[in-house]
Design an enzyme around this catalytic site. Structure first.
Site, PDB file in Angstrom:
ATOM      1  N   ARG A 518       0.780  -1.234   0.000  1.00 27.28           N
ATOM      2  CA  ARG A 518       0.000   0.000   0.000  1.00 27.28           C
ATOM      3  C   ARG A 518       0.814   1.287   0.000  1.00 27.28           C
ATOM      4  O   ARG A 518       0.267   2.351  -0.264  1.00 27.28           O
ATOM      5  CB  ARG A 518      -0.951   0.016   1.196  1.00 27.28           C
ATOM      6  CG  ARG A 518      -0.311   0.364   2.546  1.00 27.28           C
ATOM      7  CD  ARG A 518      -1.341   0.897   3.522  1.00 27.28           C
ATOM      8  NE  ARG A 518      -2.118  -0.144   4.148  1.00 27.28           N
ATOM      9  CZ  ARG A 518      -1.750  -0.795   5.267  1.00 27.28           C
ATOM     10  NH1 ARG A 518      -0.609  -0.531   5.854  1.00 27.28           N
ATOM     11  NH2 ARG A 518      -2.527  -1.712   5.777  1.00 27.28           N
ATOM     12  N   LYS A 700       1.532   1.724  -9.481  1.00 27.24           N
ATOM     13  CA  LYS A 700       0.919   0.658  -8.677  1.00 27.24           C
ATOM     14  C   LYS A 700       1.902   0.206  -7.613  1.00 27.24           C
ATOM     15  O   LYS A 700       3.091   0.495  -7.688  1.00 27.24           O
ATOM     16  CB  LYS A 700       0.602  -0.553  -9.569  1.00 27.24           C
ATOM     17  CG  LYS A 700      -0.542  -0.372 -10.546  1.00 27.24           C
ATOM     18  CD  LYS A 700      -0.764  -1.666 -11.327  1.00 27.24           C
ATOM     19  CE  LYS A 700      -2.011  -1.560 -12.217  1.00 27.24           C
ATOM     20  NZ  LYS A 700      -2.224  -2.818 -12.968  1.00 27.24           N
ATOM     21  N   GLU A 704       4.416  -7.153  -3.031  1.00 25.44           N
ATOM     22  CA  GLU A 704       4.087  -8.551  -2.767  1.00 25.44           C
ATOM     23  C   GLU A 704       3.933  -9.398  -4.011  1.00 25.44           C
ATOM     24  O   GLU A 704       4.005 -10.615  -3.957  1.00 25.44           O
ATOM     25  CB  GLU A 704       2.772  -8.624  -1.965  1.00 25.44           C
ATOM     26  CG  GLU A 704       2.892  -8.096  -0.556  1.00 25.44           C
ATOM     27  CD  GLU A 704       1.543  -7.804   0.087  1.00 25.44           C
ATOM     28  OE1 GLU A 704       0.716  -7.114  -0.547  1.00 25.44           O
ATOM     29  OE2 GLU A 704       1.314  -8.251   1.218  1.00 25.44           O
TER      30      GLU A 704
END
Lengths: 745, 333
Positions: A518, A700, A704
């Site tokens: 995030r 983006k 992960e």
């Protein structure tokens, strides 16, 4: 058309790198306070036992010991990230080997260790349960009799013994789906306990000021959430607690836990001195918060033409003794049990089960590597059974733009097929293999960025140098450098002219911190917003100084330009602002990120070679294809991709915390094997043409995504090489040899 | 970490004296320290004194002697792996050394230390399991996970000897020179290691106060006209490419003259509490024309007395196949 950026997209080296390699960076264990003591804990040798008595008198008499405490000496309250089920120190019972039963604060770590040897604990062993399926039967001991009383327990409660979270995802009509299917396949997969293997073990320092203010240093990436958890268990107002920033020596999902901090406070209180606690790696491997083992059963209904028609998934996660180390109680990644495929009928059950094992926590893309290994292995088992090429089978079923995924989510601009195609083409999917026992395997998953809240401030001083102020701590990802680039781009400054100051928890109301890919999204937007706010203020002032209207003034390359051609350097505007206002101009932004509309697909092809005589697997090459947005910094971006692949390779082939009767056997990084440089294959990265994203400059997250598909790709490549599937991770030489011999009968 | 007195004697006699001085304090020798310090940190041992050999003269270095090679016990594993004479004439030893642990450990670890390192059995290494080897009352492996343990030679304790170099030295007629309070003695490598049947708490024949000083390798005997110096090879199966102990390893050395095997020595690592001489393989090879050697058959003779435990039957398969590969490689034309 790609927008022309000056700083964004540049391979800017990490600002904090020099401090780290020269030993200047401050980590929690570097914090030393006057009068500080060292805390150590005595851990249970039993997986399930009643504590009959604890005698601390001999330990307390040891010179240098300032405090010895047990569960009886502290309030009877439990702590947790959401589900508050974990005692600070065991009171009546211990539920795993390694549970804390007593703690000592002493003048140095050796004295504290010696004192532990002088504590006598009498236990009465209780029947224990280690297997989650066994724990779910009524015959198993119920490990948490007072489960219903725990704050944070999801409702409705599961009627199943030892299950504290049962999550369901549904789409279509699963029974109808199977009824309409021509073929049904069912396979079960097991995955292992895995440690995050960060360089820096958990550490904390707690100091209680004379006015009762609690100062905390901890390598916790979510300091605001930590403060909430501590306030709840200590029953203190949050404002009375300050979490002070430190560098964090690696996270990989594991550093969101309170670990020893709640206990350290009680030691500091008992001793009347600041206390430091640093876990060693034996303790990390015995009682950290590793990745959950998974037991995943997938049942799939197929149409004869190769279309997936129904998917039923049952994922059982062995949470160990407590659920306290998970921020959502369950693991949301179980929702990936359908994979990125068009499946009309889906039903997923996910169970979180208590056992007498080490409590598990979060690790890089929680639950996704587990279920993706299962889903992608299952795909190949089906493809081979139906005589289909595994790549073509995926292309037939992969989500197309506009589709809803198996749990009904509708992502913008789905490029899963492109990622698969580019991975397969780059890897030479159809090329003949060089020799026998060589195999190729393909795998795909996706990772949307997590949402959250972030606060940022950008100041500009009289020299025209900007400073980004945030409470976002550095976990080693290079995020600070990326955020500086975002600010520099917005203010048209060279990146060297943007610094970062990391603030404690008093500075802003809340910051989610790193997690769930995030940071670039959530903290990126707050940094961008603060920089834009500052730019607007500077523009207004520049217009005033230049005598024009603000909307006629533009900022380019560090210079404000009025419509009439008059210009003023940005730094002169900043200097004049400081002179006028008496303080630097400051822009601010608190950003609450909505759920992202974009996800990001990652498809991988592994090429392996198996030695059929020893079972040893060598990964020769791994292609990783990513559906990216604008790449803000190709260096840090690639670092995340490579690190994720390598961690995935360790998961696939060697990393396993072996346990027996709940006792972790692999207690050193010699026995718990992470990949070395020699295990790392040729890595080919393919980045799809950037096409939009929710983070600044249409970017983006990347933290992960490369980690998740690796085990599936390698497992499928081994399957291709030896002709027998391996449904259990890690794929060790022993298991490969057994699979080959099993096939030969 | 348990505190200890650190000493750096300047002579061998002084070192021996420090190891045996009264009162007894569980004095230990430190060379590279890569294993000893782990044991202290893990709480397996608690020495009162640590005796460094760094200051003792003449324990380092590889010397060519009339009889062959003499290797000081303090010679690093890295130096061993890089030495041209060892690479050429004692290849299995160079290969064992070169593939051992990691470059960092090879740079500090010594040959003496490698021969004296303690087992990796995780019950032995675990702070919560007081196993037999640590003076406890039972072997935890019997009811536990035996994946990495021995398939032969176990006797109440089921460790495997962890040293790679020990396996290579076992096929080279190495002798171990040992100094102690009563002077020095020399042991054939086969007598240096002792199994749990002899003493469950140790893995070598060293008595308290004894120090390994040198490892001697005799020059291979001449094989007559048409003979070549014996070739040797070391093969190791493992779970990762570096920093890993052998699941199973094999060292083999064959002296061949006129197409006939004159001398055969084969040893296995990872299968027994001491380096295991594969005598049946040696007997099969001895005196056999290389054209008549069936490497696969030789492999099946690797462990005739294997009694695998629940989880380690795979080691027998690996041993068979690695012996086959080693024999095939050494008998290839």
């Amino acid at each position: 058309m790609v927008a022309a950026y000056s700083v964004v997209g540049q391979p800017v080296v990490r600002g904090e790198g020099a401090d780290k390699v020269s030993g200047q960076a401050i980590y929690t264990s570097d914090i030393t306070l006057p009068g500080m003591l060292w805390g150590q804990v005595l851990r249970s040798p039993f997986p399930h036992a009643r504590i009959v008595s604890i005698d601390t008198s001999r330990a307390a008499q040891l010179p240098g010991v300032h405090a010895v405490i047990t569960g009886q000496d502290i309030p009877d309250r439990r702590v947790g990230r959401l589900l508050r089920d974990c005692p600070v120190l065991a009171r009546d019972k211990v539920l795993f080997v390694g549970e804390k039963v007593a703690a000592v604060a002493a003048t140095d770590p050796d004295v504290a260790e010696e004192a532990l040897l002088l504590i006598d604990v009498e236990y009465e062993e209780l029947p224990a349960v280690f297997d989650p399926l066994e724990a779910m039967t009524d015959a198993a001991p119920t490990l948490h009799e007072n489960l219903a009383s725990y704050p944070g327990l999801p409702r409705p409660m599961s009627p199943v013994n030892n299950v504290f979270a049962h999550n369901v995802w549904d789409k279509g009509e699963i029974e109808q789906g199977f009824a309409e299917s021509d073929l049904v396949f069912e396979h079960t997969f097991t995955t292992q306990l895995m440690h995050q293997a960060y360089l820096e073990p958990h550490a904390c320092v707690v100091d209680i000021d004379s006015d009762g203010r609690v100062q905390v240093w901890a390598n916790n990436k979510g300091p605001f959430m930590l403060r909430e958890q501590l306030a709840a268990v200590w029953e203190l107002p949050q404002e009375q607690i300050r979490i002070n920033p430190c560098s964090i020596g690696g996270d990989f999902g594991g550093k969101g836990s309170f670990m020893d901090v709640p206990l350290c406070y009680y030691l500091a209180q008992a001793a009347g001195r600041p206390v430091k606690m640093v876990m060693d790696y034996i303790q990390e491997l015995m009682a950290g918060n590793p990745r959950h083992p998974g037991l995943i059963t997938l049942k799939t209904g197929m149409k004869a033409d190769g279309r997936i028609w129904a998917r039923q998934a049952r994922t059982v996660f062995n949470s160990g003794a407590y659920g306290a180390f998970k921020p959502r109680v369950h693991l949301r990644g179980a929702d990936h049990s359908g994979g990125p495929y068009r499946i009309p009928h889906v039903h997923i059950d996910s169970y979180m089960v208590y056992t007498n094992n080490i409590p598990c926590g979060h690790m890089r893309a929680p639950a996704k590597p587990q279920v993706t290994f299962a889903v992608e292995s299952h795909m190949d088992l089906i493809a081979r059974a139906m005589g289909l090429d595994p790549y073509e089978f995926r292309m037939l079923n992969v989500l197309q733009d506009g589709d809803a995924n198996p749990v009904g989510e509708e992502w913008l601009n789905i490029r899963a097929g492109d990622a698969l195609r580019q991975a397969a083409e780059t890897a030479g999917w159809y090329q003949p293999k060089a020799k026998p026992y060589t195999g190729r395997g393909i795998s795909i998953s996706d990772q949307p960025p997590g949402s959250g809240q972030s606060a940022a401030e950008v100041q500009i001083d009289a020299d025209g140098k900007a400073t980004l102020l945030m409470s976002l701590w550095d976990t080693g990802t290079g995020a600070h450098t990326v955020l500086r680039q975002v600010v520099a781009e917005t203010l048209t400054l060279p990146v060297e002219d943007v610094g970062v100051v990391i603030q404690d928890t008093d500075a802003v109301a809340f910051e989610s911190g790193p997690g769930g890919s995030r940071v670039t999204y959530t903290s990126g937007q707050s940094a961008l917003g603060a920089a834009e706010d500052l730019r607007e203020q500077l523009t207004v002032l520049a217009a005033e100084y230049l005598g024009g209207a603000a909307d006629s003034v533009t900022l380019q390359a560090g210079q404000f330009q009025a419509g009439d051609g008059r210009a003023m350097q940005l730094k002169d505007v900043a200097a004049q602002a400081v002179a006028t206002l008496g303080e630097p101009l400051s822009g601010q932004k608190t950003y609450t990120a909505p759920p992202s509309e974009y996800t990001s697909y990652c498809a991988q092809v592994a090429e392996v070679e198996v030695d059929p005589e020893t079972g040893e697997v060598t990964v020769n090459k791994l292609v990783t294809a990513h559906d990216v947005g604008t790449v803000l910094n190709p260096l840090t971006h690639q670092g995340q991709i490579e690190g994720g692949v390598i961690q995935g390779l360790g998961y696939a082939l060697m990393e396993e915390m072996e346990t027996e009767e709940g006792r972790v056997s692999t207690l050193s990084l010699g026995d718990y094997k992470i990949p070395t440089i020699k295990d790392i294959p040729e890595l080919v990265t393919v980045l799809l043409e950037p096409a939009g994203g929710p983070a600044p400059f249409a970017s983006k997250g990347i933290g992960e995504s490369s980690n998740t598909p690796v085990a599936g790709a390698i497992a499928n490549a081994v399957y291709d090489a030896i002709g027998a599937p391996i449904t259990q991770l890690p794929i060790t030489a022993e298991r490969v040899l057994r699979a080959i011999r099993g096939k030969e009968g | 970490m348990h505190p200890f007195q650190y000493t750096e004697p300047q002579t061998l006699a002084e070192a021996v004296a420090l190891l045996t001085a009264a009162p007894p304090v569980d004095a230990r020798i430190i060379a590279g320290g890569s294993d000893l310090l782990d044991e202290v940190k893990e709480g397996i041992i608690a020495p009162g004194r640590v005796v460094s050999l760094a200051g003792v003269p003449d324990l380092d270095g590889i010397a060519e002697t009339d009889g062959g090679l003499s290797i000081g016990a303090m010679t690093t594993i890295a130096d061993l792996a890089a030495h041209p004479v060892i690479r050429a004439g004692y290849t299995a030893l160079a290969e064992a050394a070169g593939g051992l642990a990691t470059p960092q450990i090879r740079n500090v670890g010594t040959l003496g230390g490698n021969l004296n390192q303690r087992p990796r059995c995780w019950y032995y290494r675990h702070p919560l399991t007081p196993c037999l080897k640590k003076g406890g009352d039972r072997c935890y492996a019997l009811a536990g996970n035996t994946k990495y343990l021995c398939v032969t030679g176990g006797d109440r304790c089921y460790i495997v000897h962890p040293s790679d170099t020990a396996v290579a030295l076992s096929v080279m007629e190495a002798t171990i020179e040992v100094a102690g309070a009563d002077g020095s003695r020399t042991l054939p490598i086969g007598d240096f290691f002792v199994g749990p049947g002899v003493d469950v708490t140790r893995e070598t024949a060293l008595e308290p106060g004894e120090v390994v000083t040198r490892i001697n390798l005799p020059r291979p005997a001449a094989l007559g006209a048409g003979g070549q110096p014996p070739g040797s090879v070391y093969l190791k199966a493992r779970e990762r490419e570096a920093g890993d102990f052998a699941l199973v390893s094999v060292a083999a050395r064959l002296g061949i003259a006129d197409g006939v095997i004159q001398q055969a020595a084969v040893a296995l690592g990872g299968v027994a509490p001491v380096p295991y001489r594969a005598r049946a393989v040696e007997e099969y090879l001895q005196g056999r024309a290389i054209s008549a050697v069936d490497a696969a058959h030789a492999g099946t003779l690797a462990l005739p007395d294997a009694r695998p435990m629940t989880d380690n039957g795979y080691k027998v398969v690996m041993a068979n196949n690695l012996v086959k590969q080693a024999v095939a490689r050494l008998t290839a034309g």
